[in-house]
Design an enzyme around this catalytic site. Structure first.
Site, PDB file in Angstrom:
ATOM      1  N   ARG A  88      -1.875  -2.434  -8.585  1.00 30.41           N
ATOM      2  CA  ARG A  88      -2.620  -1.947  -7.291  1.00 30.41           C
ATOM      3  C   ARG A  88      -3.758  -2.861  -8.081  1.00 30.41           C
ATOM      4  O   ARG A  88      -4.179  -2.218  -9.048  1.00 30.41           O
ATOM      5  CB  ARG A  88      -2.886  -0.480  -7.025  1.00 30.41           C
ATOM      6  CG  ARG A  88      -3.673  -0.347  -5.573  1.00 30.41           C
ATOM      7  CD  ARG A  88      -3.547   1.161  -5.553  1.00 30.41           C
ATOM      8  NE  ARG A  88      -3.890   2.024  -6.177  1.00 30.41           N
ATOM      9  CZ  ARG A  88      -4.481   3.281  -5.826  1.00 30.41           C
ATOM     10  NH1 ARG A  88      -4.562   3.459  -4.992  1.00 30.41           N
ATOM     11  NH2 ARG A  88      -4.944   3.701  -6.490  1.00 30.41           N
TER      12      ARG A  88
ATOM     13  N   THR B 158      -8.587  -3.990  -3.338  1.00 24.77           N
ATOM     14  CA  THR B 158      -7.994  -4.466  -2.530  1.00 24.77           C
ATOM     15  C   THR B 158      -6.971  -3.736  -2.193  1.00 24.77           C
ATOM     16  O   THR B 158      -6.115  -3.100  -0.986  1.00 24.77           O
ATOM     17  CB  THR B 158      -7.475  -5.755  -2.084  1.00 24.77           C
ATOM     18  OG1 THR B 158      -6.271  -5.708  -2.793  1.00 24.77           O
ATOM     19  CG2 THR B 158      -8.546  -6.864  -2.330  1.00 24.77           C
TER      20      THR B 158
ATOM     21  N   ASP C 231      -4.186   9.760 -12.490  1.00 21.34           N
ATOM     22  CA  ASP C 231      -3.379   9.482 -12.570  1.00 21.34           C
ATOM     23  C   ASP C 231      -2.183   9.312 -12.679  1.00 21.34           C
ATOM     24  O   ASP C 231      -1.645   9.441 -14.538  1.00 21.34           O
ATOM     25  CB  ASP C 231      -4.120   7.873 -13.286  1.00 21.34           C
ATOM     26  CG  ASP C 231      -3.747   6.490 -13.229  1.00 21.34           C
ATOM     27  OD1 ASP C 231      -2.373   6.071 -13.186  1.00 21.34           O
ATOM     28  OD2 ASP C 231      -4.248   5.360 -12.905  1.00 21.34           O
TER      29      ASP C 231
ATOM     30  N   ASP D 238      -1.826   7.029 -16.320  1.00 15.28           N
ATOM     31  CA  ASP D 238      -2.065   7.222 -17.423  1.00 15.28           C
ATOM     32  C   ASP D 238      -1.782   8.287 -18.250  1.00 15.28           C
ATOM     33  O   ASP D 238      -2.061   8.365 -19.488  1.00 15.28           O
ATOM     34  CB  ASP D 238      -3.767   6.888 -17.120  1.00 15.28           C
ATOM     35  CG  ASP D 238      -4.297   5.967 -16.940  1.00 15.28           C
ATOM     36  OD1 ASP D 238      -3.728   5.296 -17.430  1.00 15.28           O
ATOM     37  OD2 ASP D 238      -5.769   6.064 -16.002  1.00 15.28           O
TER      38      ASP D 238
END
Length: 209
Positions: free
Chosen positions: A104, A108, A200, A203
């Site tokens: 990603r 944006t 996340d 992660d």
């Protein structure tokens, strides 16, 4: 129209609760993601096609049920989706595994493709695209479109946690794809992260933060 299935099984909900905790370490987090995927796979494969097969037991010949056709393919969206593959294969060891690489763009929030490798007969299989998080829906929408462009038809999507925005985006973009969700969260924050979420997933699975 595709169906959206929210998993309400107590074991799935219990494990997602532990998964969310910030003190849950990498090893336990990775194990939980795999276990949740296994339990969700059990629920999400209820309607797979079965065929009659004649076998011989130690006592006599009989007819039993086996998965029909070319069976399953599991396609994780890299990298976090890798955490769900082992659990899926525990339930369906004969499944083939492909990989779709998307990341990603942090500015944006749009998905960027960098890798796609699928089983040669993927178009003949019941294909499960897996990713722990369905946030904006951009990666899932792009990954499924990549599969469709390659002739894959029987596609389902499975995630551990979803935001309403992601579910809406995916159902609107691919109304023919069933979605299986472990837990539906409240919303996305200004950074595109699921709230309350779990941080996340990539992660936390791989210990990179």
């Amino acid at each position: 129209m595709a169906k959206v299935v929210y998993m309400n099984h107590p074991l799935i909900q219990h494990k997602i609760g532990i998964l969310r905790r910030k003190e849950t370490g990498t090893k336990e987090f990775r194990t939980l993601v795999s276990e949740i995927a296994m339990l969700m796979c059990y629920e999400a494969t209820r309607d797979l096609e079965l065929s009659d097969v004649e076998i011989e037991t130690p006592i006599c010949k009989t007819t039993v049920k086996e998965l029909g056709g070319k069976k399953m393919a599991v396609i994780p969206i890299l990298r976090a989706g890798l955490g769900m593959v082992e659990g899926m294969l525990t339930m369906v060891p004969a499944a083939k595994v492909g990989h779709i690489g998307l990341y990603r763009n942090e500015e944006t929030l749009e998905p960027v493709e960098y890798y796609c490798k699928l089983p040669a007969d993927c178009h003949e299989r019941d294909t499960f695209v897996v990713d722990p998080m369905l946030a904006t829906g951009g990666s899932a929408v792009a990954a499924i479109q990549m599969l469709k462009d390659k002739g894959v038809k029987n596609i389902r999507f499975m995630c551990t946690i979803a935001a309403p925005e992601g579910v809406k985006a995916l159902t609107e973009a691919h109304p023919d794809v069933d979605i299986y969700v472990g837990a539906l969260d409240d919303h996305l924050n200004e950074h595109g992260y699921i709230v309350p979420g779990l941080g996340d997933a990539g992660d936390r699975i791989f210990g990179t933060k």
